[in-house]
Design a protein around this motif. Structure first.
Motif: not given
Length: 146
Positions: A15-20, A25-26, A109-111
């Motif tokens: 999950e941490i990798t996905f959030e990063e 990408a965002l 991962g809210v950034d």
């Protein structure tokens, strides 16, 4: 293309990798949208540029929200399972521990999402300002003729 790849990684990486990855990408996508909006503004004006930016940011936000909904539902299932096993050990602390774990996971991962929300808010405010200025100019022109 980047979000298609990220959607394929959603359940396969930590999950941490996905959030990063999603956050990067965002930010990159928002930067591209802003650049395209600036190009549109030069050719067609501010109103079209802001509408383009708002439309694409809203679509991006909707797409990202689908990850949030799936992730929260998945985490909720895991948390409920963990809470049930914890409640066997301690019936008072199980749900509290599960809720705390869920909240801490949701806050990671809210950034990228915050950046998207900030840019969308600014674009909407700018669009409203353009509209208000146009109406105010029209009213002032009508009042000078009267």
């Amino acid at each position: 293309m980047a979000f298609w790849i990220i959607s394929k990684l959603f359940r396969t990486v930590k999950e941490i990798t996905f959030e990063e990855l999603l956050g990067e990408a965002l930010v990159t996508t928002c930067t591209s949208f802003i650049s395209a909006s600036n190009d549109i503004q030069k050719e067609k004006g501010s109103l079209d540029a802001k509408l383009f930016l708002i439309k694409h940011l809203l679509a991006l936000k909707e797409y990202v929200t689908s990850f949030d909904a799936e992730s929260i539902a998945f985490r909720h299932t895991l948390t409920r399972t963990n809470s049930q096993s914890s409640s066997r050990k301690s019936s008072i602390l199980g749900p509290i521990i599960g809720l705390a774990a869920l909240r801490s996971q949701e806050s990671e991962g809210v950034d990228g999402r915050e950046e998207l929300d900030r840019i969308l808010k600014e674009a909407c405010e700018s669009f409203v300002s353009i509209g208000v200025d146009g109406v105010a100019d029209s009213i002032s022109q009508v009042s000078t003729f009267a």
